[in-house]
Design a protein around this motif. Structure first.
Motif, PDB file in Angstrom:
ATOM      1  N   ILE A 275       0.745  -1.280  -0.061  1.00 35.21           N
ATOM      2  CA  ILE A 275      -0.038   0.141  -0.090  1.00 35.21           C
ATOM      3  C   ILE A 275       0.800   1.199   0.068  1.00 35.21           C
ATOM      4  O   ILE A 275       0.704   2.286  -0.612  1.00 35.21           O
ATOM      5  N   MET A 276       1.852   1.189   0.979  1.00 32.85           N
ATOM      6  CA  MET A 276       2.812   2.439   0.817  1.00 32.85           C
ATOM      7  C   MET A 276       3.599   2.618  -0.292  1.00 32.85           C
ATOM      8  O   MET A 276       3.909   3.725  -0.809  1.00 32.85           O
ATOM      9  N   LEU A 277       3.872   1.470  -1.064  1.00 34.99           N
ATOM     10  CA  LEU A 277       4.644   1.815  -2.299  1.00 34.99           C
ATOM     11  C   LEU A 277       3.777   2.220  -3.081  1.00 34.99           C
ATOM     12  O   LEU A 277       4.290   3.102  -4.164  1.00 34.99           O
ATOM     13  N   LEU A 278       2.363   2.013  -3.301  1.00 39.70           N
ATOM     14  CA  LEU A 278       1.583   2.572  -4.202  1.00 39.70           C
ATOM     15  C   LEU A 278       1.294   3.970  -4.145  1.00 39.70           C
ATOM     16  O   LEU A 278       1.119   4.698  -4.837  1.00 39.70           O
ATOM     17  N   ILE A 279       1.472   4.252  -2.861  1.00 42.89           N
ATOM     18  CA  ILE A 279       1.153   5.840  -2.190  1.00 42.89           C
ATOM     19  C   ILE A 279       2.315   6.522  -2.914  1.00 42.89           C
ATOM     20  O   ILE A 279       2.367   7.692  -3.273  1.00 42.89           O
ATOM     21  N   ALA A 280       3.380   5.843  -2.585  1.00 41.63           N
ATOM     22  CA  ALA A 280       4.871   6.496  -3.298  1.00 41.63           C
ATOM     23  C   ALA A 280       4.918   6.784  -4.794  1.00 41.63           C
ATOM     24  O   ALA A 280       5.073   7.937  -5.172  1.00 41.63           O
ATOM     25  N   ILE A 281       4.392   5.795  -5.348  1.00 43.37           N
ATOM     26  CA  ILE A 281       4.178   5.948  -6.751  1.00 43.37           C
ATOM     27  C   ILE A 281       3.105   6.948  -7.270  1.00 43.37           C
ATOM     28  O   ILE A 281       3.403   7.740  -8.308  1.00 43.37           O
ATOM     29  N   THR A 282       2.139   6.833  -6.385  1.00 45.32           N
ATOM     30  CA  THR A 282       1.127   8.090  -6.579  1.00 45.32           C
ATOM     31  C   THR A 282       1.708   9.550  -6.622  1.00 45.32           C
ATOM     32  O   THR A 282       1.368  10.256  -7.191  1.00 45.32           O
ATOM     33  N   VAL A 283       2.569   9.700  -5.563  1.00 54.85           N
ATOM     34  CA  VAL A 283       3.074  11.080  -5.283  1.00 54.85           C
ATOM     35  C   VAL A 283       4.040  11.367  -6.566  1.00 54.85           C
ATOM     36  O   VAL A 283       3.911  12.570  -6.896  1.00 54.85           O
ATOM     37  N   TYR A 284       4.529  10.448  -7.179  1.00 56.59           N
ATOM     38  CA  TYR A 284       5.564  10.576  -8.084  1.00 56.59           C
ATOM     39  C   TYR A 284       4.890  11.081  -9.425  1.00 56.59           C
ATOM     40  O   TYR A 284       5.353  11.797 -10.201  1.00 56.59           O
ATOM     41  N   LEU A 285       3.503  10.179  -9.529  1.00 54.73           N
ATOM     42  CA  LEU A 285       2.659  10.590 -10.600  1.00 54.73           C
ATOM     43  C   LEU A 285       2.260  12.327 -10.580  1.00 54.73           C
ATOM     44  O   LEU A 285       2.149  12.845 -11.745  1.00 54.73           O
ATOM     45  N   PHE A 286       1.987  12.608  -9.358  1.00 56.33           N
ATOM     46  CA  PHE A 286       1.492  14.117  -9.235  1.00 56.33           C
ATOM     47  C   PHE A 286       2.884  14.854  -9.406  1.00 56.33           C
ATOM     48  O   PHE A 286       2.814  16.050 -10.230  1.00 56.33           O
ATOM     49  N   ILE A 287       3.962  14.557  -9.082  1.00 63.56           N
ATOM     50  CA  ILE A 287       5.077  15.309  -9.435  1.00 63.56           C
ATOM     51  C   ILE A 287       5.145  15.434 -11.132  1.00 63.56           C
ATOM     52  O   ILE A 287       5.603  16.503 -11.424  1.00 63.56           O
ATOM     53  N   CYS A 288       5.035  14.379 -11.788  1.00 71.72           N
ATOM     54  CA  CYS A 288       5.183  14.607 -13.041  1.00 71.72           C
ATOM     55  C   CYS A 288       4.312  15.454 -13.989  1.00 71.72           C
ATOM     56  O   CYS A 288       4.414  16.048 -14.653  1.00 71.72           O
ATOM     57  N   VAL A 289       2.843  15.367 -13.129  1.00 78.84           N
ATOM     58  CA  VAL A 289       1.982  16.112 -13.510  1.00 78.84           C
ATOM     59  C   VAL A 289       2.017  17.694 -13.288  1.00 78.84           C
ATOM     60  O   VAL A 289       1.964  18.441 -14.174  1.00 78.84           O
ATOM     61  N   TYR A 290       2.579  17.896 -11.969  1.00 76.56           N
ATOM     62  CA  TYR A 290       2.764  19.176 -11.597  1.00 76.56           C
ATOM     63  C   TYR A 290       3.956  20.005 -12.380  1.00 76.56           C
ATOM     64  O   TYR A 290       3.923  21.101 -12.716  1.00 76.56           O
TER      65      TYR A 290
END
Length: 418
Positions: free
Chosen positions: A298-313
């Motif tokens: 779950i925490m790995l998936l959350i970290a991946i989501t943060v990086y997805l947000f970074i790419c969009v940002y």
């Protein structure tokens, strides 16, 4: 949280090798090499290319040898022995940087290559030691503390290094002299924080020694390659890891060039790099704590989501403040995703073959570093915007997240008795 002597000693080695990574690989030696080679008449684009060539070459060597070294290190007593050999090669070669004259850029490259090989090989055996120093239910916590302490250690030495380079401390008359002293300080730092690992950590899981370790290691490595498809959880994770760690490493590698494109000054870039390491310390520990409560997957998936947000940002970035926000976001999850990847993998592999499996883990991590930079560079050239280059990395995180989502959470009891 109390740690055993072995856990503390293992954690401190992350403090040792992180200083090498920041000062020798990322921040100071690359700039010093360009200065030395430039003084010898080598063009700026050639110095960049040469640095890239030797970095890729040393990584390729360790990647190709990783499964074989891992298989050989799985025999009882070998893991510590090969860790020590690799460490001493790295230490000696890093210390040798101090003695290279300021007009011998070729020797700088040669010595750096061997120091980088020693550093990466030692990390292979170090990562595999996590199965020996702690129990499965503590993997996330111990691995996270390792990365967290590593960030604080590297940031501390980096501050000292920058003070030496930018002032006349100790009567130094030039920045090149100060930089050469920083190389020696890095060696001493690496050595001192390695001593607890050398003294207190031992291999508890392994295979009995055969008559011919070299021959059997090759046979085991080939056999694992043939049957690895049957380790569905391991194979599934390595596939996910291949994509998302490529995105993580590419953002780290291209951050400086990206900042320059945005008009961020060199001094600001260095400060952001320092702050990133400071932010990463508590955030990495938080990831470890939350993984114990909610699960590593779950925490790995959350970290991946943060990086997805970074790419969009990145698509909307226009100012230096935006770059600061990006750096803090990276710092919030960089250590967490790296630490939990290591602990999750350690939990799903057979402990007696930990080194061999971590050899393949290293191959996936190293070879994945090719796709991301190419994707970033091609997209940047086609669009004329480095923001689009960062945004294109979202593909890697989407693929990594997809394969990670398909995996199951692994109970801490898995492979505990293997």
């Amino acid at each position: 949280m109390k740690f055993t002597k072995e856990e503390k000693s293992w954690i401190l080695y992350d403090c040792a090798n992180s200083a090498y990574s920041l000062i020798i690989v990322t921040a100071i030696l690359p700039v010093y090499f360009k200065f030395v080679a430039g003084n010898a008449g080598v063009s700026a684009h050639d110095t960049t290319a040469y640095w890239g060539y030797v970095s890729s070459f040393s990584t390729l060597i360790v990647s190709l040898l990783a499964p074989f070294l891992g298989a050989l290190g799985d025999y009882l007593g070998n893991k510590k022995r090969f860790f020590r050999y690799s460490l001493f090669i790295g230490l000696l070669m890093t210390a040798a940087l101090f003695f290279v004259p300021t007009n011998q850029w070729q020797w700088l490259l040669v010595i750096y290559t061997f120091s980088h090989i020693g550093y990466q090989a030692a990390n292979l055996f170090y990562d595999a030691f996590i199965t020996d120093v702690t129990r499965n239910e503590r993997n996330d916590l111990v691995s996270s503390y390792g990365f967290g302490i590593g960030y604080i250690g590297s940031a501390s030495l980096f501050v000292v290094a920058m003070l030496l380079i930018t002032t006349s401390t100790f009567g130094l008359t030039s920045a090149p002299q100060a930089i050469r002293i920083v190389f020696m300080l890095t060696t001493l730092w690496w050595f001192l924080f390695s001593l607890p690992m050398l003294r207190n950590v031992e291999q508890h899981y392994g295979l009995p020694h055969p008559k011919s370790a070299l021959k059997e290691s090759c046979q085991r490595m080939l056999a694992t390659l043939r049957k690895i498809r049957h380790y569905k959880q391991v194979l599934g994770f390595m596939l996910a890891y291949f994509f998302f760690i490529d995105g993580v490493d590419t953002i780290i590698t291209m951050a400086t060039a990206f900042g320059v494109d945005m008009g961020v000054s060199t001094s600001t870039l260095l400060v952001v790099l320092l702050v990133l390491n400071i932010v990463a310390f508590p955030c990495t520990l938080i990831y470890g704590r939350l993984a114990q409560r909610y699960g590593t997957r779950i925490m790995l998936l959350i970290a991946i989501t943060v990086y997805l947000f970074i790419c969009v940002y990145a698509l909307f970035m226009k100012t230096v403040l935006d770059f600061w926000i990006l750096g803090i976001l990276v710092g919030s999850s960089q250590g967490g995703i790296q630490a939990l990847s290591r602990s999750y993998f350690a939990r799903i592999i057979p402990k007696k073959q930990a080194n061999e499996f971590f050899g393949f883990y290293n191959i996936f991590g190293k070879f994945s570093a090719v796709l991301g930079p190419v994707l970033f560079s091609v997209t940047t050239q086609l669009t004329g915007r480095s923001q689009m280059g960062i945004a294109s990395l979202a593909v890697l995180f989407l693929l990594g997240g997809f394969f990670m989502f398909r995996l199951r959470e692994v109970p801490v009891a898995v492979s505990e008795k293997e």
